[in-house]
Enzyme design. Structure first.
Site, PDB file in Angstrom:
ATOM      1  N   GLU A  73       0.868  -1.167   0.000  1.00  0.00           N
ATOM      2  CA  GLU A  73       0.000   0.000   0.000  1.00  0.00           C
ATOM      3  C   GLU A  73       0.911   1.226   0.000  1.00  0.00           C
ATOM      4  OE1 GLU A  73      -2.781   0.334   3.275  1.00  0.00           O
ATOM      5  OE2 GLU A  73      -3.482   2.264   2.516  1.00  0.00           O
TER       6      GLU A  73
ATOM      7  N   ARG B 255       5.372 -13.099   9.350  1.00  0.00           N
ATOM      8  CA  ARG B 255       6.034 -11.839   9.019  1.00  0.00           C
ATOM      9  C   ARG B 255       7.354 -11.737   9.762  1.00  0.00           C
ATOM     10  NH1 ARG B 255       1.986  -8.010   8.903  1.00  0.00           N
ATOM     11  NH2 ARG B 255       3.420  -6.276   9.003  1.00  0.00           N
TER      12      ARG B 255
ATOM     13  N   LYS C 212       3.767   0.551   9.928  1.00  0.00           N
ATOM     14  CA  LYS C 212       3.902   1.783   9.156  1.00  0.00           C
ATOM     15  C   LYS C 212       3.352   2.977   9.920  1.00  0.00           C
ATOM     16  CE  LYS C 212       3.000  -0.029   4.958  1.00  0.00           C
ATOM     17  NZ  LYS C 212       2.453  -0.074   3.622  1.00  0.00           N
TER      18      LYS C 212
END
Ligand code: ATP
Ligand code: MG
Length: 558
Positions: free
Chosen positions: A43, A268, A278
């Site tokens: 994104e 992850r 983020k």
């Protein structure tokens, strides 16, 4: 959770992992007509970080190994948080890491198609427009132990849903007034299946589509359809999407898409002493806790790059940590070890004195300068040589001299001898101090017969680095420590309290050898006996600036 330390190089296999196995099996059974198509779907709402590098190496790697393709897809469905700047930084970082996408796509390119699919869902009775307040919707959702409650709007007639959805698109309503929901099962054990929202109204300007749209599709709905439209065979994502997979499959089952990609989840990357969310990274940048997204203390790709980490080191790290289904914390020393391995092999050597102490060699001829030839790398002759001038006044590290030496001190002491690396053996004859007793200068003698030779009749063990005062350049050296003092700062909502006050130390009196005058930004060096450094983008001919990338040895044991 498990904390892994790094395997030694000899233990590293060209990493077999369960995803590579699935891909191999699918190729063998011709499941996707012999194709492998992956995608990396960021994104554009921030800079990429080392966690993304894991996903990039996996997606691009699997495509490369199987002569398949890998797309770069911008998952841009949240207009308020996304921007062109982030998009460009992502493109740059992926390329810098050494990968080139087969095609670049944007979820926003599919808005029209996604809208048409939503109309299909409504027409087939699989979606409805709901005007419940956000609060009610949350309440009706139920919990892990309680089934949800059906919205009174769930039974709205198809024609009415179609008309309302059209009006949503036309901008007839304000934000939050209506949503489009998938009609699945309000009693499903998996809460993600309790009639999830698939479209919301947002009167916001999108960085690519401008104000064409005021309804935006949700991630779960967008992602699977985008994958299918691009003919993705294996849609690799992180574990938190495991519970969303039934939804991924539900949409594709209900819609007549060209193909049905397989979603596969992996753990992850979680790295100690840093944050990778983020939102938190953005906060550190926006509130000036660090100096921009490429601050060398951040785990962003841009930050690692500025710090002097090479793409090869990051790729090596991503390979070594492996791909599993189990959450694990990776020690910072694992990343540092990969960086060190690469720099040890490829970084030329140079001499820099971080905290200089002046040494006057009294018996060295006043105006003499010797141009010493030094090899740029002890093991790699092809890296060539350079000239390092030697003269009467040299600078050594303050730490390399001790008036009251601790036990086993192998460096210079009053009356003792030491070798200046690649040059002569010197002896400390006198120590000069100022009024406060601070050492300001050493007066030494040198043994003219020791250039490249052992001194006669005695052993000199210590070797120290140096630069000639008149033939060295002033430099600013930026030394970095971890940004946080806590191993897992993300666990704490007050993660800012775990910020390390000593994460940056700036040395302003350092001197480097003159050959570095021509070094370019991002060039890596091993400053002998100190650490690996690289040239920072702030560097100027009159004031060189270097970033410490990593120490020469693992210091985590201390
Ligand atoms: P946020 O912090 O906002 O949740 P994100 O990590 O979801 O961001 P995206 O831009 O959506 O960021 O991620 C793009 C891809 O990178 C996704 O497929 C995601 O699963 C993967 N990814 C993100 N973080 C990691 C990580 N720490 N380890 C491995 N893959 C990751
Ligand atoms: Mg995300």
């Amino acid at each position: 959770m498990v904390v892994y330390t790094l395997m030694s190089t000899s233990e590293i296999q060209p990493a077999a992992n369960f995803i590579r196995q699935i891909v191999a099996d699918d190729l063998a059974s011709n499941k996707h007509n012999g194709k492998v198509v992956t995608r990396f779907p960021p994104e554009p709402n921030g800079f990429l970080h080392i966690g993304h590098a894991k996903s990039i190496c996996l997606n691009f790697g699997i495509a490369q190994e199987n002569t398949g393709s890998c797309n770069l897809r911008f998952d841009d469905t949240n207009p308020e948080k996304e921007s062109l700047e982030f998009m460009q930084s992502i493109q740059q970082d992926v390329q810098w890491l050494g990968f080139q996408w087969t095609a670049e796509h944007h979820s926003s390119d599919y808005f029209e198609q996604l809208y048409a699919y939503a109309v299909q869902l409504i027409a087939a009775g699989f979606a409805y427009v709901d005007g419940l307040s956000a609060e009610k919707m949350r309440e009706y959702r139920g919990s892990l132990t309680e089934a949800g409650i059906e919205s009174p709007n769930r039974q709205r007639a198809i024609a009415e849903n179609l008309a309302l959805f059209q009006q949503m698109r036309e901008g007839k309503f304000s934000d939050g007034e209506y949503v489009l929901r998938a009609k699945i099962d309000m009693a499903a054990a998996n809460i993600n299946l309790r009639d999830p929202v698939i479209y919301r109204i947002k009167h916001a300007k999108h960085h690519r589509t401008g104000s064409t749209w005021c309804v935006y599709p949700m991630y779960d709905y967008t992602h699977c359809i985008s994958d299918a439209m691009e003919g993705i065979t294996h849609s690799l994502c992180t574990l938190e999407f495991e519970d969303h997979r039934p939804l991924y499959d539900w949409f594709l089952d209900k819609l007549d898409t060209a193909c049905h990609p397989q979603q596969i989840e992996f753990a992850r990357l979680q790295l100690e002493y840093t944050v990778m969310s983020k939102r938190k990274l953005a906060q550190l940048v926006t509130d000036n806790y660090v100096n921009g997204w490429d601050d060398p203390r951040l785990p962003t790709i841009a930050g690692l790059r500025r710090r002097g980490v090479t793409p090869a080191a990051i790729r090596d790290f991503c390979e070594r940590i492996g791909i599993t289904k189990k959450d694990a914390w990776i020690e910072m020393s694992a990343l540092e070890s990969c960086i060190r391995n690469d720099l040890n092999e490829h970084a030329p050597r140079a001499m820099a004195v971080l905290q200089p102490l002046r040494v006057v060699i009294e018996n060295y001829p006043e105006t003499q300068v010797e141009q010493l030839v030094m090899s740029n790398h002890p093991q790699q002759a092809d890296m060539g040589t350079r000239i390092v001038p030697f003269a009467k006044v040299v600078l050594i590290e303050q730490d390399d001299f001790a008036l009251e030496p601790p036990a086993k001190f192998k460096r210079l002491i009053a009356g003792g001898e030491v070798r200046l690396r690649g040059a002569y053996v010197i002896k400390c004859e006198r120590v000069i101090t100022d009024a406060q007793g601070k050492i300001t200068e050493l007066r030494c003698s040198y043994d003219v017969n020791t250039l490249g030779k052992k001194p006669e009749g005695r052993k000199v063990k210590g070797v120290v680095h140096w630069v000639a005062e008149a033939y060295s350049l002033p430099a600013e050296l930026r030394l970095y420590e971890t940004l946080f003092t806590a191993a897992n700062p993300e666990a704490d909502s007050h993660f800012l309290e775990a910020l390390n006050p000593n994460s940056l130390t700036i040395l302003t009196k350092s001197r480097v050898e003159a050959s570095l005058a021509t070094a370019s930004v991002e060039n890596n060096y091993q400053f002998e006996r100190s650490a690996y450094f690289c040239v920072d983008k702030d560097s100027k001919p009159e004031k060189l600036v270097f970033n410490r990338t990593v120490s020469l040895r693992d210091t985590w044991g201390k």
